[in-house]
Motif scaffolding. Structure first.
Motif, mmCIF file in Angstrom:
data_model
loop_
_atom_site.group_PDB
_atom_site.id
_atom_site.type_symbol
_atom_site.label_atom_id
_atom_site.label_comp_id
_atom_site.label_asym_id
_atom_site.label_seq_id
_atom_site.Cartn_x
_atom_site.Cartn_y
_atom_site.Cartn_z
ATOM 1 N N ILE A 264 6.793 -20.983 0.865
ATOM 2 C CA ILE A 264 6.659 -20.886 -0.585
ATOM 3 C C ILE A 264 5.270 -20.339 -0.880
ATOM 4 O O ILE A 264 4.262 -21.019 -0.670
ATOM 5 C CB ILE A 264 6.854 -22.280 -1.230
ATOM 6 C CG1 ILE A 264 8.260 -22.818 -0.907
ATOM 7 C CG2 ILE A 264 6.624 -22.216 -2.736
ATOM 8 C CD1 ILE A 264 8.473 -24.277 -1.274
ATOM 9 N N TYR A 265 5.189 -19.093 -1.345
ATOM 10 C CA TYR A 265 3.871 -18.497 -1.512
ATOM 11 C C TYR A 265 3.816 -17.512 -2.679
ATOM 12 O O TYR A 265 4.813 -16.937 -3.085
ATOM 13 C CB TYR A 265 3.393 -17.832 -0.219
ATOM 14 C CG TYR A 265 4.268 -16.735 0.363
ATOM 15 C CD1 TYR A 265 4.083 -15.406 -0.004
ATOM 16 C CD2 TYR A 265 5.244 -17.023 1.301
ATOM 17 C CE1 TYR A 265 4.850 -14.391 0.557
ATOM 18 C CE2 TYR A 265 6.020 -16.016 1.871
ATOM 19 C CZ TYR A 265 5.820 -14.699 1.486
ATOM 20 O OH TYR A 265 6.593 -13.699 2.039
ATOM 21 N N PHE A 297 3.162 -23.995 1.933
ATOM 22 C CA PHE A 297 2.769 -23.602 0.581
ATOM 23 C C PHE A 297 1.455 -22.837 0.668
ATOM 24 O O PHE A 297 0.438 -23.394 1.102
ATOM 25 C CB PHE A 297 2.550 -24.836 -0.307
ATOM 26 C CG PHE A 297 3.798 -25.598 -0.663
ATOM 27 C CD1 PHE A 297 4.467 -25.349 -1.857
ATOM 28 C CD2 PHE A 297 4.283 -26.586 0.176
ATOM 29 C CE1 PHE A 297 5.603 -26.063 -2.206
ATOM 30 C CE2 PHE A 297 5.415 -27.315 -0.165
ATOM 31 C CZ PHE A 297 6.081 -27.048 -1.355
ATOM 32 N N ALA A 298 1.447 -21.583 0.228
ATOM 33 C CA ALA A 298 0.221 -20.797 0.292
ATOM 34 C C ALA A 298 0.117 -19.865 -0.915
ATOM 35 O O ALA A 298 1.121 -19.354 -1.419
ATOM 36 C CB ALA A 298 0.168 -19.968 1.578
ATOM 37 N N SER A 321 -2.132 -24.177 1.996
ATOM 38 C CA SER A 321 -3.234 -23.281 2.331
ATOM 39 C C SER A 321 -3.530 -22.333 1.178
ATOM 40 O O SER A 321 -2.629 -21.653 0.670
ATOM 41 C CB SER A 321 -2.877 -22.467 3.589
ATOM 42 O OG SER A 321 -3.882 -21.550 3.903
ATOM 43 N N ASN A 322 -4.790 -22.270 0.754
ATOM 44 C CA ASN A 322 -5.285 -21.265 -0.195
ATOM 45 C C ASN A 322 -4.539 -21.284 -1.533
ATOM 46 O O ASN A 322 -4.327 -20.244 -2.154
ATOM 47 C CB ASN A 322 -5.191 -19.867 0.427
ATOM 48 C CG ASN A 322 -6.023 -19.717 1.671
ATOM 49 O OD1 ASN A 322 -5.671 -20.238 2.733
ATOM 50 N ND2 ASN A 322 -7.126 -18.997 1.575
ATOM 51 N N ALA A 334 -3.758 -32.177 1.596
ATOM 52 C CA ALA A 334 -4.962 -31.502 2.074
ATOM 53 C C ALA A 334 -4.782 -29.998 2.060
ATOM 54 O O ALA A 334 -3.742 -29.471 2.472
ATOM 55 C CB ALA A 334 -5.291 -31.978 3.487
ATOM 56 N N ASP A 335 -5.807 -29.295 1.556
ATOM 57 C CA ASP A 335 -5.786 -27.840 1.490
ATOM 58 C C ASP A 335 -7.236 -27.386 1.641
ATOM 59 O O ASP A 335 -8.007 -27.372 0.685
ATOM 60 C CB ASP A 335 -5.188 -27.379 0.155
ATOM 61 C CG ASP A 335 -4.999 -25.864 0.062
ATOM 62 O OD1 ASP A 335 -5.692 -25.134 0.806
ATOM 63 O OD2 ASP A 335 -4.179 -25.426 -0.758
#
Length: 402
Positions: A264-265, A297-298, A321-322, A334-335
Motif C-alpha cells: 500500500i503506497y 505501507f510506504a 516506511s516514509n 514504528a516508521d
C-alpha cells in the motif's frame, strides 16, 4: 443463453415486477455447458428499476449479470465489454460477471473490460468480477447508494473475487451505506495480484478499502489473497458508519484474514473532523481465521483533522516506511523515515465533492515536506495520479509525483 458474437447497444431496459424476485436482472447473459463464448459487447445501455432480492443468499439481483455454469462442458466468456452504460435503481447489485471460482476447476473468463459506466441508486455491490484473469475495471462511477439492505447483508463498491491480475483504476465510488463492509473498494479472497490504483473513494460508510482472505477456505479450492497492490488513490472522509449492528466499526483500511504480501503506497487518506460516534481507526488488522502477513505501507499521506488510530492485532511482519502523518495519530507503528509536517496541499480539500477533478487539491506546493522524501519501490508505477511520468529519485510522498 448459449450464444456469442452479440453487440447490444442504445437500449432502455427495465424489469420491475409486482413483487421482489430473486435472480431478477435487467440483462442476463448466460452460458450452460457451452464452452467458450466470445465477443459479447454491451454499449450505451440504460438499465433501470430492477427489483431483485436484497438478500445475497436468496439470489439477489442486478442490472447486468453474466453467468456461466453447467455440469458437463466447462464454460467461460472470452472478450466481454460493458461500456458507457447506466445502471440506476437496481437491486441488489450493479454489474456482475460470474465464473468458475474454485481453483479445483479453474477456467477463468478472459479479456473482460468494464469501462465508463454509471451506477446510481444501487444499494449493494457495484461491480464484481468473479472467476476472471486480467479483468480491467476503469473510469466507472458508483454513487448515491441507498441504505436498503437488511442489517445482515454486506456489500462494497468495486471488488474482484476469485480473480487473478485484476486491474481497477480511475473509478470513483461514494456514498456506500451497506450495513457491513461498505467500502469503496475491496481485494477479496481467492485473488492473486489485484491492483487498485488511481481511484477516488469518498464518503463511504465502511471505509476506503477491504483486503481479505477467508482462512477457513483451504486449498485446493482457494488460493488465499496474495500480492494486492493499492497505490496512487485518494480516500476522503471514508468510514462514517454510525447506525445498525456494526455502528462505529469503519476503519479506512480493513485488512482481515491471512492475506499475504499486500503493498500500500503513495495514497492520500484525508479525514476531516468526525462525529464522536464515527470510527477513528485508520488501519485495522482483523481476524478471519488468521491474520495478515507481510503488509507494507510506504509513501502515504495520512492526514487527519481529528484523531487517527492503528490496530495491528496479531498481524505480523508489518512495515511502515516514509509515510507522512499529519494530525494526532494514536498507536502509530514504528516508521523510522516518517514525516510529521503539514504536506502543504495545493488547495484546501472539501468533503462531499464529486468528480476526479476534486483531486487537484492534493497536488503539492513547492516546498512541501513530502517532496523527495519517499522510499524507492521496486514495483512502482510509471506515472502519478495526474498522469505525470515518475522520474524523481527519491520519489515524493503522496499522489503527486511532479
Amino acid at each position: 443463453m448459449n450464444t456469442e458474437g452479440w453487440e447490444i447497444r442504445n437500449l432502455d431496459i427495465s424489469n420491475y415486477g409486482p413483487d421482489v424476485k430473486a435472480h431478477r436482472a435487467g440483462i442476463l447473459v448466460q452460458l450452460s455447458d457451452y464452452g467458450i463464448a466470445s465477443n459479447i459487447y454491451l454499449k450505451n445501455v440504460d438499465v433501470h428499476d430492477v427489483n431483485g432480492s436484497l438478500v445475497k443468499k436468496d439470489g439477489g439481483g442486478a442490472g447486468i449479470i453474466f453467468s456461466n455454469g453447467g455440469r458437463h462442458t466447462r464454460s467461460k466468456f472470452d472478450s466481454i465489454l460493458v461500456a458507457d452504460c447506466t445502471i440506476k435503481r437496481c437491486q441488489r447489485n450493479g454489474i456482475l460477471v460470474n465464473g468458475n471460482w474454485s481453483r479445483t476447476d479453474w477456467f477463468p473468463n478472459e479479456h473482460v473490460v468494464i469501462r465508463g459506466n454509471l451506477i446510481e441508486g444501487v444499494p449493494g455491490d457495484g461491480i464484481v468480477p468473479t472467476g476472471c484473469d486480467g479483468v480491467l475495471v476503469e473510469h466507472n462511477i458508483m454513487r448515491d447508494c441507498p441504505r436498503l439492505l437488511p442489517d445482515t447483508e454486506s456489500a462494497a463498491g468495486i471488488w474482484p473475487w476469485s480473480c487473478d491480475n485484476a486491474l481497477i483504476q480511475y473509478n470513483e465510488v461514494s456514498d456506500h451505506k451497506a450495513p457491513w463492509d461498505g467500502q469503496g473498494f475491496d481485494s477479496d479472497w481467492n485473488c492473486n495480484n489485484t491492483v487498485i490504483q488511481y481511484n477516488y473513494s469518498h464518503d463511504n460508510d465502511g471505509g476506503f478499502v477491504l483486503v481479505c482472505d477467508d482462512g477457513s477456505a483451504n486449498a485446493p479450492q482457494s488460493c488465499g489473497n496474495k500480492g494486492t497492490i493499492i497505490r496512487y488513490n485518494v480516500s476522503m472522509n471514508d468510514g462514517l458508519r454510525t447506525t445498525g449492528k456494526h455502528a462505529g466499526f469503519a476503519p479506512v483500511f480493513h485488512i482481515t484474514g491471512p492475506v499475504v504480501n499486500t503493498r500500500i503506497y503513495n495514497n492520500v487518506i484525508y479525514l476531516p473532523e468526525r462525529d464522536i460516534k464515527m470510527d477513528s481507526t485508520l488501519v485495522e488488522m482483523g481476524n478471519w481465521f488468521g491474520y495478515a502477513d507481510s503488509t507494507y505501507f510506504a509513501n502515504n499521506i495520512f492526514y487527519t483533522l481529528g484523531t487517527a488510530d492503528y490496530i495491528m492485532n496479531k498481524s505480523k511482519r508489518n512495515v511502515y516506511s516514509n509515510n507522512l502523518y499529519f494530525g494526532r495519530h494514536l498507536n502509530r507503528p514504528a516508521d523510522k523515515a516518517a514525516v510529521s509536517k503539514d504536506p502543504q496541499f495545493r488547495a484546501a480539500p472539501l468533503t462531499g465533492m464529486h468528480g476526479m477533478e476534486a483531486l487537484e487539491a492534493f497536488r503539492l506546493q513547492p516546498g512541501s515536506p513530502a517532496l523527495h522524501k519517499g522510499a524507492a519501490l521496486p514495483d512502482r508505477t510509471v506515472k502519478d495520479l495526474y498522469g505525470t511520468p515518475l522520474l524523481l529519485t527519491p520519489p515524493n510522498i503522496g499522489v503527486d509525483g511532479k
